[in-house]
Design a protein around this motif. Structure first.
Motif, short mmCIF file in Angstrom:
data_model
loop_
_atom_site.label_atom_id
_atom_site.label_comp_id
_atom_site.label_asym_id
_atom_site.label_seq_id
_atom_site.Cartn_x
_atom_site.Cartn_y
_atom_site.Cartn_z
N GLY A 18 -3.02 5.24 -33.55
CA GLY A 18 -2.87 5.89 -32.26
C GLY A 18 -4.21 6.32 -31.70
O GLY A 18 -5.23 6.33 -32.41
N MET A 21 -4.93 11.97 -27.89
CA MET A 21 -4.77 12.41 -26.50
C MET A 21 -5.05 13.89 -26.33
O MET A 21 -5.30 14.36 -25.23
N GLN A 29 -2.23 15.18 -31.04
CA GLN A 29 -1.30 14.39 -30.24
C GLN A 29 -1.85 12.97 -30.12
O GLN A 29 -2.98 12.77 -29.66
N ARG A 31 -1.11 8.74 -29.06
CA ARG A 31 -0.35 7.78 -28.25
C ARG A 31 -0.62 6.39 -28.82
O ARG A 31 -1.76 6.06 -29.18
N GLU A 38 3.97 9.64 -26.86
CA GLU A 38 3.09 10.37 -27.77
C GLU A 38 3.88 10.96 -28.92
O GLU A 38 5.08 11.20 -28.81
#
Length: 71
Positions: A18, A21, A29, A31, A38
């Motif tokens: 990921g 974010m 967090q 994404r 997310e």
């Protein structure tokens, strides 16, 4: 690990790559590469993605896009 926003990381618990974010409370967090929903990851289970992992995610996204599975 407290990675900066924009870093490519792997969430070892979810076994997913990921992009960071942000940080909310005790979580990082993330994404998915190419967009999507997310999720929150424990920063202790996050590590920097290798070049091979980043390339694999980019290739998988490009393949899915060519099949019309993602925008």
């Amino acid at each position: 690990m407290n990675p900066p926003v924009g870093a490519y990381v792997v969430d070892a618990r979810a076994e997913r790559l990921g992009i960071v974010m942000g940080h909310e409370g005790p979580y990082v967090q993330l994404r998915p590469y190419g967009g999507g929903r997310e999720w929150d990851a424990d920063p202790r289970a996050v590590r920097q993605a290798t070049a091979e992992e980043r390339l694999g995610a980019a290739t998988a996204y490009a393949d899915a896009r060519s099949r019309g599975e993602v925008p």
